[in-house]
Design a protein around this motif. Structure first.
Motif, PDB file in Angstrom:
ATOM      1  N   LEU A  69     -20.952 110.395  72.495  1.00 37.25           N
ATOM      2  CA  LEU A  69     -19.653 109.949  71.601  1.00 37.25           C
ATOM      3  C   LEU A  69     -18.975 108.974  72.299  1.00 37.25           C
ATOM      4  O   LEU A  69     -18.207 108.182  71.618  1.00 37.25           O
ATOM      5  CB  LEU A  69     -18.671 111.086  71.681  1.00 37.25           C
ATOM      6  N   SER A  73     -17.591 105.184  70.153  1.00 40.96           N
ATOM      7  CA  SER A  73     -16.545 105.607  70.480  1.00 40.96           C
ATOM      8  C   SER A  73     -15.977 103.726  71.360  1.00 40.96           C
ATOM      9  O   SER A  73     -15.492 103.179  71.007  1.00 40.96           O
ATOM     10  CB  SER A  73     -15.448 106.071  71.304  1.00 40.96           C
ATOM     11  N   ILE A  76     -16.630 102.777  66.530  1.00 41.50           N
ATOM     12  CA  ILE A  76     -15.394 102.697  66.425  1.00 41.50           C
ATOM     13  C   ILE A  76     -14.399 102.108  66.513  1.00 41.50           C
ATOM     14  O   ILE A  76     -14.003 101.944  68.050  1.00 41.50           O
ATOM     15  CB  ILE A  76     -14.608 104.542  66.119  1.00 41.50           C
ATOM     16  N   LEU A 130     -10.537 100.140  68.076  1.00 39.46           N
ATOM     17  CA  LEU A 130      -9.610 100.312  68.613  1.00 39.46           C
ATOM     18  C   LEU A 130      -8.738 100.338  67.761  1.00 39.46           C
ATOM     19  O   LEU A 130      -7.730 101.112  66.932  1.00 39.46           O
ATOM     20  CB  LEU A 130      -9.354  99.460  70.163  1.00 39.46           C
ATOM     21  N   THR A 131      -8.621  99.193  66.604  1.00 40.01           N
ATOM     22  CA  THR A 131      -7.624  99.195  66.142  1.00 40.01           C
ATOM     23  C   THR A 131      -8.116  98.705  64.418  1.00 40.01           C
ATOM     24  O   THR A 131      -9.808  97.775  64.961  1.00 40.01           O
ATOM     25  CB  THR A 131      -6.927  98.419  65.981  1.00 40.01           C
ATOM     26  N   THR A 132      -7.834  99.287  63.463  1.00 38.44           N
ATOM     27  CA  THR A 132      -9.044  98.545  62.449  1.00 38.44           C
ATOM     28  C   THR A 132      -8.043  97.390  61.687  1.00 38.44           C
ATOM     29  O   THR A 132      -7.469  97.903  60.918  1.00 38.44           O
ATOM     30  CB  THR A 132      -9.150  99.497  60.697  1.00 38.44           C
TER      31      THR A 132
END
Lengths: 96, 328
Positions: free
Chosen positions: A29, A33, A37, A39-41
């Motif tokens: 995970l 992360s 993933i 932080l901002t898209t």
């Protein structure tokens, strides 16, 4: 008495395996992360970057699953080799 | 404090409804000839195998009634009911006629779509060490995948009398504790409804089982757990709570090299002799949690279920540690 000892050993080993899998899951995970993933898209994110993110996430998950499956297999066959398990009747359980 | 009557009402109502529906389900199983052979007993009894309908009736009616009475009707509750009903239909279908092993996960993924289309999710999961992450695009894709994984994982645990029921009770109780601590009423009362029905069903499903849950029961419970975790943003806690079930599921898939029917196995994972279970030493047998538990010595069915519950309690503790010490 030996049955109690065997049960205790089995539970302890599976609990340790569970702890390892849990630790690996937290690691997975964290990796996902941080590296996968965003932080901002951004609406203008290139398609290639999105494909990379999903591909990396899948790869990390597959490595995690194969990792604990191998670990469990290694442990199980070591125990069975030492004399656990019994040849028995034809009746058996169903895995699903 | 005001949520206590709601929690209590949903628990009692679902328990009563499940209890009341059992005779009807038994007669329905007799009429439809839906029996399963209890292969782990020397006398090989025939047991009605759609007992999970009692859990489905208890939870659905209880949630509908209590949500109207306590003004809790919203998109999350409705999405929960529709998604879990779809999973129950897939399970019932499989109880009547075996589904294609590849089609089943696809249908279970579809059961998660009402959660997505009704917007009953919060796409900012709280991840360990790093906190909230925005997953607005990825989250709706992950919901159907989670449905397939969790429902199949719970289903894979339904191999012994009470094994699925008791391990699910541990998982639901863990999720309930987290929802209650976070002051999150909707998932908490969905949990109490599920707990009420599962506790009643456990009475009939415990050794020696008088009712099997069937696919309808295990898939319904799996779908309920997934829906509640998504609605209450407890995804990570749920995945850790049901780690034993997930490990069991992936061991089976990996050992069988993909989605295959259990009937096609050349070697079974566990051998039975004089009502005692022991691990099959053959390398061709798939790896399962029950096989691992019986690897050191032969155990009775009751002993194996007790050990499965102990393992579930360990994973529930890890989920609570993660939720309260690592995520927060």
């Amino acid at each position: 008495m030996s049955n109690v000892k065997d049960k205790f050993l089995t539970i302890s080993m599976i609990a340790i395996l569970l702890l390892i899998v849990w630790g690996m899951f937290l690691g997975v995970l964290y990796l996902m992360s941080v590296f996968v993933i965003p932080l901002t898209t951004s609406p203008n994110e290139p398609l290639l970057l999105s494909v990379y993110r999903i591909g990396t996430a899948l790869l990390i998950l597959v490595v995690w699953i194969i990792g604990w499956h191998r670990l469990a297999t290694f442990w199980l066959y070591r125990v069975l080799k030492k004399g656990g398990g019994h040849e028995g009747s034809e009746r058996n359980d169903s895995p699903s | 404090m005001s949520a206590i009557p709601l929690l209590f009402a949903s628990f009692i109502l679902s328990a009563l409804l499940s209890y009341a529906s059992v005779p009807f389900i038994k007669s329905l199983a007799r009429k439809a000839k839906l029996f399963g052979v209890d292969v782990h007993k020397s006398w090989r009894p025939l047991v009605p195998k759609i007992g999970g309908i009692s859990v489905f009736i208890g939870v659905t009616v209880s949630v509908l009634v209590t949500s109207f009475l306590f003004n809790m009707v919203d998109n999350r509750v409705l999405a929960f009911i529709i998604s879990t009903e779809l999973a129950a239909i897939v399970g019932l279908w499989e109880d009547f006629r075996e589904l294609n092993p590849v089609l089943k996960p696809v249908l279970l993924a579809l059961a998660g779509l009402p959660i997505v289309f009704m917007g009953a999710y919060y796409p900012y999961p709280n991840l360990p060490f790093v906190g909230k992450r925005m997953l607005t695009i990825l989250y709706p894709i992950l919901v159907p995948i989670a449905f397939t994984i969790v429902t199949n994982a719970v289903n894979s645990m339904d191999v012994l009398n009470g094994s699925m029921t008791f391990t699910s009770i541990v998982a639901v109780f863990t999720i309930f504790l987290i929802a209650l601590t976070n002051g999150n009423a909707p998932p908490a009362y969905l949990c109490t409804a599920l707990l009420g029905s599962l506790i009643v069903f456990a009475y009939y499903n415990k050794y020696p089982a008088r009712l099997f849950s069937g696919n309808v029961g295990s898939l319904y419970v799996g779908a309920s757990l997934t829906s509640i975790a998504i609605i209450g943003s407890m995804e990570i806690a749920l995945l850790i709570t049901i780690l034993p079930q997930i490990m069991n599921e992936f061991h089976i898939i990996y050992s069988m090299k993909g989605f295959r029917s259990a009937k096609n196995l050349s070697e079974r994972p566990v051998l039975v002799e004089n009502d005692m279970l022991s691990a099959n030493p053959s390398k061709k047998a798939p790896i399962t949690l029950v096989r691992m538990l019986t690897s050191r010595c032969s155990l009775s069915e009751k002993e194996v279920v007790k050990m499965l519950v102990m393992i579930s309690i360990v994973s529930a503790t890890l989920a609570l540690i993660t939720e309260f010490l690592i995520i927060k």
